[in-house]
Design a protein around this motif. Structure first.
Motif, PDB file in Angstrom:
ATOM      1  N   HIS A  46       0.833  -1.212   0.000  1.00  0.00           N
ATOM      2  CA  HIS A  46       0.000   0.000   0.000  1.00  0.00           C
ATOM      3  C   HIS A  46       0.869   1.265   0.000  1.00  0.00           C
ATOM      4  O   HIS A  46       0.399   2.339   0.375  1.00  0.00           O
ATOM      5  CB  HIS A  46      -0.932  -0.018   1.211  1.00  0.00           C
ATOM      6  CG  HIS A  46      -1.915  -1.158   1.175  1.00  0.00           C
ATOM      7  ND1 HIS A  46      -3.059  -1.130   0.405  1.00  0.00           N
ATOM      8  CD2 HIS A  46      -1.895  -2.373   1.791  1.00  0.00           C
ATOM      9  CE1 HIS A  46      -3.715  -2.277   0.557  1.00  0.00           C
ATOM     10  NE2 HIS A  46      -3.035  -3.045   1.400  1.00  0.00           N
ATOM     11  N   THR A 103      -7.260  -8.579  -1.356  1.00  0.00           N
ATOM     12  CA  THR A 103      -7.808  -7.352  -0.790  1.00  0.00           C
ATOM     13  C   THR A 103      -7.270  -6.123  -1.525  1.00  0.00           C
ATOM     14  O   THR A 103      -7.987  -5.133  -1.735  1.00  0.00           O
ATOM     15  CB  THR A 103      -7.467  -7.253   0.711  1.00  0.00           C
ATOM     16  OG1 THR A 103      -8.003  -8.391   1.395  1.00  0.00           O
ATOM     17  CG2 THR A 103      -8.033  -5.982   1.318  1.00  0.00           C
ATOM     18  N   ALA A 104      -6.011  -6.171  -1.917  1.00  0.00           N
ATOM     19  CA  ALA A 104      -5.385  -5.017  -2.568  1.00  0.00           C
ATOM     20  C   ALA A 104      -5.806  -4.859  -4.025  1.00  0.00           C
ATOM     21  O   ALA A 104      -5.828  -3.734  -4.547  1.00  0.00           O
ATOM     22  CB  ALA A 104      -3.867  -5.144  -2.492  1.00  0.00           C
ATOM     23  N   GLN A 142      -8.508  -2.292  -5.126  1.00  0.00           N
ATOM     24  CA  GLN A 142      -8.151  -0.918  -4.774  1.00  0.00           C
ATOM     25  C   GLN A 142      -7.041  -0.354  -5.662  1.00  0.00           C
ATOM     26  O   GLN A 142      -6.786   0.845  -5.648  1.00  0.00           O
ATOM     27  CB  GLN A 142      -7.681  -0.867  -3.317  1.00  0.00           C
ATOM     28  CG  GLN A 142      -8.665  -1.440  -2.315  1.00  0.00           C
ATOM     29  CD  GLN A 142      -8.053  -1.557  -0.929  1.00  0.00           C
ATOM     30  OE1 GLN A 142      -7.137  -0.827  -0.551  1.00  0.00           O
ATOM     31  NE2 GLN A 142      -8.556  -2.511  -0.142  1.00  0.00           N
ATOM     32  N   GLU A 143      -6.398  -1.232  -6.434  1.00  0.00           N
ATOM     33  CA  GLU A 143      -5.231  -0.832  -7.210  1.00  0.00           C
ATOM     34  C   GLU A 143      -5.632  -0.233  -8.553  1.00  0.00           C
ATOM     35  O   GLU A 143      -6.429  -0.819  -9.288  1.00  0.00           O
ATOM     36  CB  GLU A 143      -4.313  -2.048  -7.440  1.00  0.00           C
ATOM     37  CG  GLU A 143      -3.032  -1.740  -8.183  1.00  0.00           C
ATOM     38  CD  GLU A 143      -2.202  -0.658  -7.513  1.00  0.00           C
ATOM     39  OE1 GLU A 143      -2.000   0.388  -8.175  1.00  0.00           O
ATOM     40  OE2 GLU A 143      -1.778  -0.845  -6.353  1.00  0.00           O
ATOM     41  N   ASN A 144      -5.080   0.943  -8.892  1.00  0.00           N
ATOM     42  CA  ASN A 144      -5.428   1.594 -10.161  1.00  0.00           C
ATOM     43  C   ASN A 144      -4.269   1.648 -11.150  1.00  0.00           C
ATOM     44  O   ASN A 144      -4.402   2.215 -12.233  1.00  0.00           O
ATOM     45  CB  ASN A 144      -5.940   3.023  -9.908  1.00  0.00           C
ATOM     46  CG  ASN A 144      -4.925   3.878  -9.151  1.00  0.00           C
ATOM     47  OD1 ASN A 144      -3.771   3.490  -8.985  1.00  0.00           O
ATOM     48  ND2 ASN A 144      -5.379   5.021  -8.673  1.00  0.00           N
ATOM     49  N   ARG A 191      -1.436  -4.093 -10.947  1.00  0.00           N
ATOM     50  CA  ARG A 191      -2.537  -5.072 -11.041  1.00  0.00           C
ATOM     51  C   ARG A 191      -2.044  -6.361 -11.717  1.00  0.00           C
ATOM     52  O   ARG A 191      -2.421  -7.464 -11.311  1.00  0.00           O
ATOM     53  CB  ARG A 191      -3.712  -4.483 -11.818  1.00  0.00           C
ATOM     54  CG  ARG A 191      -4.480  -3.385 -11.077  1.00  0.00           C
ATOM     55  CD  ARG A 191      -5.623  -2.844 -11.905  1.00  0.00           C
ATOM     56  NE  ARG A 191      -6.595  -3.886 -12.212  1.00  0.00           N
ATOM     57  CZ  ARG A 191      -7.598  -4.251 -11.400  1.00  0.00           C
ATOM     58  NH1 ARG A 191      -7.747  -3.631 -10.237  1.00  0.00           N
ATOM     59  NH2 ARG A 191      -8.422  -5.202 -11.740  1.00  0.00           N
TER      60      ARG A 191
END
Length: 427
Positions: free
Chosen positions: A376, A408-409, A412-414, A419
């Motif tokens: 994160h 979980t991540a 949320q990853e852009n 990704r």
């Protein structure tokens, strides 16, 4: 009274030693012997992200072009070497996967900042002896100069198959610097070859016969052995975990651990990551296995700033994730922790990238929580390598906790590359 060339040469070497340089040699300005090979090496794309190596090719070939406009013609080169060897890293530290190994030249403070003022001091001393009013050109392996060419030409050592300058009595742990001056001095006689390597090998690796790095005879330097050579030894070539050597005397930095952990700013290729082991800043393997370094004993460097600091040799990888010492996670803490260290060259996100790779190669379940913090991180470069490392824990231990952190991540990853790394880690 202005000293004669012989007297000035003696005075320069005497002052260089007083300032803390281990070795000093003098030679006339001439064309760099391996400029053509270096240009071909750059043209082949070997320099990677080190775009500065492609600039000023004419000056690398002919250092006289480095003279500033209106300044006297540069006639001589003072070649200096600092021996930074102190001791071999104990195997208990070097081979501990929970520790990150740092190249030995970075165990102390940044040698550029240590040596540069000494070059100015030595140049000032030369001015005081000759009456020169202008400054010489002082370079600590940062300007467009092929230092190893000049170090070899001046008799300081020979270039080994690992591309390092090797001085038989002190090994290859040498930091090089040069001062270009207009004075004419008494020059050191160059070494002469006593034998050449097979023609086929030279042609294969782009070295003309007259440039063969076979055995070299150093007629006036008594501390040298009569001849110096790598002989048939290929330990450095075979020991490199990433096969970075195209062949003897020919390194491909884009397969080199030092390049990826210091110079490169982007993602480390996935195929290379498992071969990095626990090396997080630079790599000394090709020097550690060199027989010319076997006989070296523990010593204290002449320059105090190079003295090894315990926390910079092989720090515990997880220490920088602790609340009291968050130097992998916080830019200010990183800058404070590595004050005056060359490690700052890689920047916090670059070092955390390297640490994530080392953690992935360790792949012990206790690294999941620190890697989750890295997953994160504000820098995509860090997040992608943290995902890879978590994937290694998942792959080796079938850890449901690692899989949960990755899943979980993912939503949320852009960043597309991150990704992709998360997806490959889960896959």
């Amino acid at each position: 009274m202005t000293p004669s060339p012989v007297q000035l040469s003696h005075l320069i070497k005497q002052e260089a030693r007083r300032l803390g340089f281990d070795h000093c040699a003098l030679l006339p300005m001439t064309t760099a012997p391996h400029a053509a090979f270096f240009e071909q090496w750059v043209a082949a794309g070997r320099s990677g992200e080190m775009t500065y190596l492609a600039r000023n090719q004419a000056k690398r070939r002919d250092p006289q072009l480095l003279a500033e406009a209106g300044q006297p013609e540069l006639r001589s080169m003072v070649v200096l070497a600092v021996n930074h060897f102190q001791f071999a890293l104990p195997p208990a530290l070097r081979d501990d996967p929970s520790r990150g190994v740092i190249a030995s030249y970075a165990w102390g403070d940044d040698y550029h900042e240590i040596i540069r003022p000494l070059l100015y001091a030595l140049d000032g001393f030369i001015c005081s002896q000759s009456g020169r009013q202008s400054q010489g050109k002082c370079l600590v392996d940062t300007g467009p100069v092929l230092e190893r060419d000049w170090a070899h030409q001046s008799g300081l050592g020979f270039i080994g198959k690992n591309c390092c300058l090797i001085r038989p009595q002190s090994g290859s742990w040498l930091l090089l610097a040069t001062i270009l001056i207009p004075e004419v001095v008494a020059y050191d006689p160059p070494p002469r070859p006593t034998q050449a390597e097979p023609m086929s090998e030279l042609v294969l690796h782009g070295l003309p016969p007259r440039e063969a790095y076979g055995a070299w005879h150093f007629p006036t330097n008594r501390e040298f052995l009569k001849s110096a050579t790598c002989g048939r030894c290929t330990r450095c070539l075979t020991a490199c975990p990433t096969d970075a050597f195209v062949g003897p005397y020919h390194l491909d930095p884009q397969r080199c651990i030092s390049y990826w952990t210091i110079e490169a700013k982007g993602p480390i290729p996935r195929t290379l990551r498992p071969h990095f082991g626990n090396r997080i800043f630079g790599c000394d393997i090709c020097q550690e296995v060199c027989p010319w370094n076997y006989h070296l004993t523990e010593r204290t460097p002449l320059l105090d700033g190079l003295l090894a600091q315990a926390e910079r040799m092989a720090p515990a990888l997880l220490d920088g994730f602790q609340p009291a010492t968050p130097y992998w996670l916080d830019a200010t803490a990183f800058s404070d922790h590595f004050r005056r260290s060359p490690i700052k060259r890689a920047k916090r996100h670059g070092m955390l990238r390297n640490v994530c790779v080392a953690l992935g190669n360790w792949a012990y379940p206790m690294i999941i929580e620190p890697l989750t913090l890295a997953l994160h991180d504000p820098a995509p470069l860090v997040r992608g390598h943290a995902a890879w490392a978590l994937g290694e824990v998942l792959r080796r231990h079938l850890s449901p906790h690692a899989a949960t952190m990755l899943r979980t991540a993912l939503p949320q990853e852009n960043d597309d590359w991150v990704r992709e790394e998360i997806g490959l880690a889960l896959g």
